[in-house]
Write a protein that holds these residues in place. Structure first.
Motif, PDB file in Angstrom:
ATOM      1  N   ASN A  19      12.546  -1.149  -5.999  1.00 37.15           N
ATOM      2  CA  ASN A  19      12.577  -2.379  -6.809  1.00 37.15           C
ATOM      3  C   ASN A  19      11.491  -3.383  -6.418  1.00 37.15           C
ATOM      4  N   HIS A  20      10.417  -2.875  -5.795  1.00 35.26           N
ATOM      5  CA  HIS A  20       9.341  -3.798  -5.409  1.00 35.26           C
ATOM      6  C   HIS A  20       7.996  -3.075  -5.413  1.00 35.26           C
ATOM      7  N   LEU A  21       6.987  -3.738  -5.978  1.00 31.62           N
ATOM      8  CA  LEU A  21       5.635  -3.195  -6.007  1.00 31.62           C
ATOM      9  C   LEU A  21       4.682  -4.057  -5.192  1.00 31.62           C
ATOM     10  N   TYR A  22       3.819  -3.388  -4.433  1.00 29.94           N
ATOM     11  CA  TYR A  22       2.768  -4.068  -3.676  1.00 29.94           C
ATOM     12  C   TYR A  22       1.480  -3.323  -4.011  1.00 29.94           C
ATOM     13  N   VAL A  23       0.701  -3.880  -4.927  1.00 30.25           N
ATOM     14  CA  VAL A  23      -0.460  -3.189  -5.485  1.00 30.25           C
ATOM     15  C   VAL A  23      -1.722  -4.000  -5.246  1.00 30.25           C
ATOM     16  N   LYS A  24      -2.757  -3.340  -4.733  1.00 30.84           N
ATOM     17  CA  LYS A  24      -4.033  -4.005  -4.496  1.00 30.84           C
ATOM     18  C   LYS A  24      -5.165  -3.260  -5.199  1.00 30.84           C
ATOM     19  N   PRO A 201     -13.590  -2.734   6.056  1.00 36.21           N
ATOM     20  CA  PRO A 201     -13.562  -3.445   4.774  1.00 36.21           C
ATOM     21  C   PRO A 201     -13.215  -2.541   3.603  1.00 36.21           C
ATOM     22  N   TRP A 202     -12.688  -3.148   2.534  1.00 38.60           N
ATOM     23  CA  TRP A 202     -12.328  -2.406   1.334  1.00 38.60           C
ATOM     24  C   TRP A 202     -13.517  -1.656   0.743  1.00 38.60           C
ATOM     25  N   ASN A 203     -14.729  -2.118   1.028  1.00 41.19           N
ATOM     26  CA  ASN A 203     -15.928  -1.457   0.503  1.00 41.19           C
ATOM     27  C   ASN A 203     -15.998   0.011   0.922  1.00 41.19           C
ATOM     28  N   LEU A 204     -15.314   0.359   2.018  1.00 42.84           N
ATOM     29  CA  LEU A 204     -15.334   1.730   2.525  1.00 42.84           C
ATOM     30  C   LEU A 204     -14.148   2.560   2.030  1.00 42.84           C
ATOM     31  N   ILE A 218      -2.318  13.804   5.941  1.00 49.05           N
ATOM     32  CA  ILE A 218      -1.224  13.489   5.032  1.00 49.05           C
ATOM     33  C   ILE A 218      -1.632  12.332   4.120  1.00 49.05           C
ATOM     34  N   LYS A 219      -1.367  12.477   2.849  1.00 53.61           N
ATOM     35  CA  LYS A 219      -1.702  11.429   1.877  1.00 53.61           C
ATOM     36  C   LYS A 219      -0.813  10.206   2.107  1.00 53.61           C
ATOM     37  N   GLY A 220      -1.431   9.049   2.142  1.00 52.81           N
ATOM     38  CA  GLY A 220      -0.673   7.825   2.348  1.00 52.81           C
ATOM     39  C   GLY A 220      -1.460   6.609   1.910  1.00 52.81           C
ATOM     40  N   PRO A 221      -0.814   5.449   1.832  1.00 56.12           N
ATOM     41  CA  PRO A 221      -1.517   4.208   1.494  1.00 56.12           C
ATOM     42  C   PRO A 221      -2.647   3.943   2.482  1.00 56.12           C
ATOM     43  N   ILE A 222      -3.757   3.384   1.976  1.00 53.86           N
ATOM     44  CA  ILE A 222      -4.901   3.017   2.810  1.00 53.86           C
ATOM     45  C   ILE A 222      -5.080   1.512   2.683  1.00 53.86           C
ATOM     46  N   LEU A 223      -4.915   0.796   3.780  1.00 54.20           N
ATOM     47  CA  LEU A 223      -4.911  -0.667   3.757  1.00 54.20           C
ATOM     48  C   LEU A 223      -6.035  -1.200   4.633  1.00 54.20           C
ATOM     49  N   LEU A 224      -7.005  -1.848   3.999  1.00 56.01           N
ATOM     50  CA  LEU A 224      -8.176  -2.352   4.702  1.00 56.01           C
ATOM     51  C   LEU A 224      -8.209  -3.880   4.593  1.00 56.01           C
ATOM     52  N   ARG A 225      -9.373  -4.486   4.825  1.00 52.42           N
ATOM     53  CA  ARG A 225      -9.444  -5.942   4.754  1.00 52.42           C
ATOM     54  C   ARG A 225     -10.568  -6.384   3.821  1.00 52.42           C
ATOM     55  N   ASP A 226     -10.436  -7.619   3.326  1.00 52.78           N
ATOM     56  CA  ASP A 226     -11.467  -8.184   2.473  1.00 52.78           C
ATOM     57  C   ASP A 226     -12.756  -8.345   3.271  1.00 52.78           C
ATOM     58  N   PHE A 227     -13.864  -8.161   2.577  1.00 52.53           N
ATOM     59  CA  PHE A 227     -15.164  -8.250   3.234  1.00 52.53           C
ATOM     60  C   PHE A 227     -16.119  -8.896   2.249  1.00 52.53           C
ATOM     61  N   VAL A 228     -16.580 -10.090   2.601  1.00 52.33           N
ATOM     62  CA  VAL A 228     -17.381 -10.853   1.658  1.00 52.33           C
ATOM     63  C   VAL A 228     -18.845 -10.891   2.054  1.00 52.33           C
ATOM     64  N   ASN A 229     -19.113 -11.294   3.287  1.00 52.41           N
ATOM     65  CA  ASN A 229     -20.481 -11.515   3.745  1.00 52.41           C
ATOM     66  C   ASN A 229     -20.971 -10.354   4.598  1.00 52.41           C
ATOM     67  N   GLN A 246      -5.983  -9.502   9.575  1.00 53.14           N
ATOM     68  CA  GLN A 246      -5.469  -8.895   8.353  1.00 53.14           C
ATOM     69  C   GLN A 246      -4.707  -7.609   8.635  1.00 53.14           C
ATOM     70  N   LYS A 247      -5.202  -6.818   9.578  1.00 53.50           N
ATOM     71  CA  LYS A 247      -4.538  -5.563   9.923  1.00 53.50           C
ATOM     72  C   LYS A 247      -3.114  -5.824  10.399  1.00 53.50           C
ATOM     73  N   GLN A 248      -2.943  -6.833  11.233  1.00 48.95           N
ATOM     74  CA  GLN A 248      -1.622  -7.171  11.742  1.00 48.95           C
ATOM     75  C   GLN A 248      -0.714  -7.672  10.623  1.00 48.95           C
ATOM     76  N   LYS A 249      -1.268  -8.454   9.716  1.00 47.35           N
ATOM     77  CA  LYS A 249      -0.488  -8.939   8.574  1.00 47.35           C
ATOM     78  C   LYS A 249       0.011  -7.782   7.720  1.00 47.35           C
ATOM     79  N   GLU A 250      -0.854  -6.774   7.520  1.00 48.39           N
ATOM     80  CA  GLU A 250      -0.458  -5.624   6.709  1.00 48.39           C
ATOM     81  C   GLU A 250       0.677  -4.854   7.376  1.00 48.39           C
ATOM     82  N   ILE A 251       0.591  -4.686   8.704  1.00 45.92           N
ATOM     83  CA  ILE A 251       1.656  -3.965   9.417  1.00 45.92           C
ATOM     84  C   ILE A 251       2.972  -4.729   9.318  1.00 45.92           C
ATOM     85  N   ILE A 252       2.911  -6.040   9.490  1.00 46.36           N
ATOM     86  CA  ILE A 252       4.114  -6.866   9.394  1.00 46.36           C
ATOM     87  C   ILE A 252       4.709  -6.765   7.990  1.00 46.36           C
TER      88      ILE A 252
END
Length: 336
Positions: A19-24, A201-204, A218-229, A246-252
């Motif tokens: 009952n919950h979606l987390y989509v990036k 970064p998400w660019n990779l 094993i196939k699984g979600p891939i969670l990276l961080r924003d990269f601007v500069n 950001q990595k710690q925030k994603e784990i939490i």
């Protein structure tokens, strides 16, 4: 005048519940990166195109589920979008492997001339079964893939990232087998979810997706961080004034998404994993079954990490030289 590239929506493999979606994802111009090309010039050109992204900002997108339900979102100033919402009755929509497949499109009809292909981009979200026994959260760099983060001035990182195709990157020996055993669990058919979380970064994203697939992880979600500069320090967490990386925030967030599920944390001893994992284990001791950290070839860093865990007894911690040591510990503790 150069013709602008067509626009596209890149979806990042993510996760959710019944009952919950987390989509990036991100809306950007299609740079038409060919990962199969070889040669120094082509590799340099691909690397440039990964980071020199032309984003599609502040535009509305529409995510559509297989049953026709839809959710609207808007890209931010960097082209990223995040859907973090409650939506009921998702289980009938997932496949036998636990993946929910969706489509997402641009809402603005004026953008249609800039879209090369059909305005219908695919994405997927992992929804683990309520019967799984535990989850696995893993770092990527120097945990499953030789990266060289501990090298002087990070030159090894630059060499590996820019001058090696994803198919040529070397996985750490036995890592894919370890994750498969943990995924299968004690019974052999538990389908315990694996989450890949990195400071990269998400660019990779597509580069790492190819690496994981080619090396049978094993196939699984891939969670990276924003990269601007592109001129900021590439792989360092950007945490200031007590803000968590950001990595710690994603784990939490993963822990919050599955409040009844315990986890095994896997990382390396070279960079930030020990400090992040210690804090998470201390905050959630009942949720962490074990921490596995791969030893790195860096004397000073190893001394520091051994000091950190010398008196640490909150959860079991294993500093391992290879995957076999982690497999042996997992067997002893009935994880596999």
């Amino acid at each position: 005048m150069f013709k602008k590239d067509p626009i596209q929506i890149i979806t990042f493999r993510s996760y959710g519940t019944s009952n919950h979606l987390y989509v990036k994802g991100r809306a950007i111009e299609d740079e038409n990166i060919d990962h199969s090309k070889t040669g120094v010039f082509n590799l340099l050109w691909n690397s440039w195109k990964r980071f020199e992204t032309d984003k599609v900002t502040n535009t509305k997108l529409l995510l559509t589920l297989p049953d026709g339900r839809s959710i609207e979102t808007t890209t931010d100033s960097q082209g990223y979008f995040l859907i973090d919402t409650t939506i009921k009755n998702l289980l009938p929509l997932i496949d036998k492997e636990g993946w929910l497949h969706y489509s997402i499109s641009f809402v603005d009809k004026n953008l249609s001339r800039k879209i090369q292909r059909k305005n219908n981009f695919k994405g997927e979200v992992l929804i683990p079964s309520t019967e799984v026994k535990y989850g696995i959260i893993s770092d990527i760099d120097d945990t499953i893939m030789h990266t060289g983060l501990t090298s002087r001035l990070k030159w090894q990182v630059v060499k590996n990232t820019i001058f090696k195709r994803a198919e040529k990157r070397i996985p750490l020996k036995g890592a894919a087998a370890l994750y498969e055993k943990l995924h299968d669990g004690k019974s052999g058919n538990e389908c315990n979810p694996v989450f890949y979380v990195s400071h990269g970064p998400w660019n990779l994203y597509s580069y790492l997706e190819i690496f994981l697939q080619k090396n049978n992880f094993i196939k699984g979600p891939i969670l990276l961080r924003d990269f601007v500069n592109p001129f900021v320090k590439l792989f360092a967490p950007k945490a200031t004034d007590g803000e968590k990386p950001q990595k710690q925030k994603e784990i939490i967030n993963i822990l919050k998404t599955y409040p009844q599920l315990p986890f095994i944390l896997i990382g390396d001893s070279g960079e930030h994993d020990p400090d992040i994992y210690i804090e998470i284990a201390e905050d959630h001791p009942e949720r962490i079954l074990a921490i596995y950290l791969r030893n790195v070839k860096h004397k000073r860093k190893m001394l520091r990490v051994k000091g950190l865990f010398k008196t640490f007894e909150t959860v079991p911690v294993l500093l391992v030289e290879d995957s076999e040591a982690a497999i042996a510990h997992a067997k002893e503790n009935n994880f596999i």
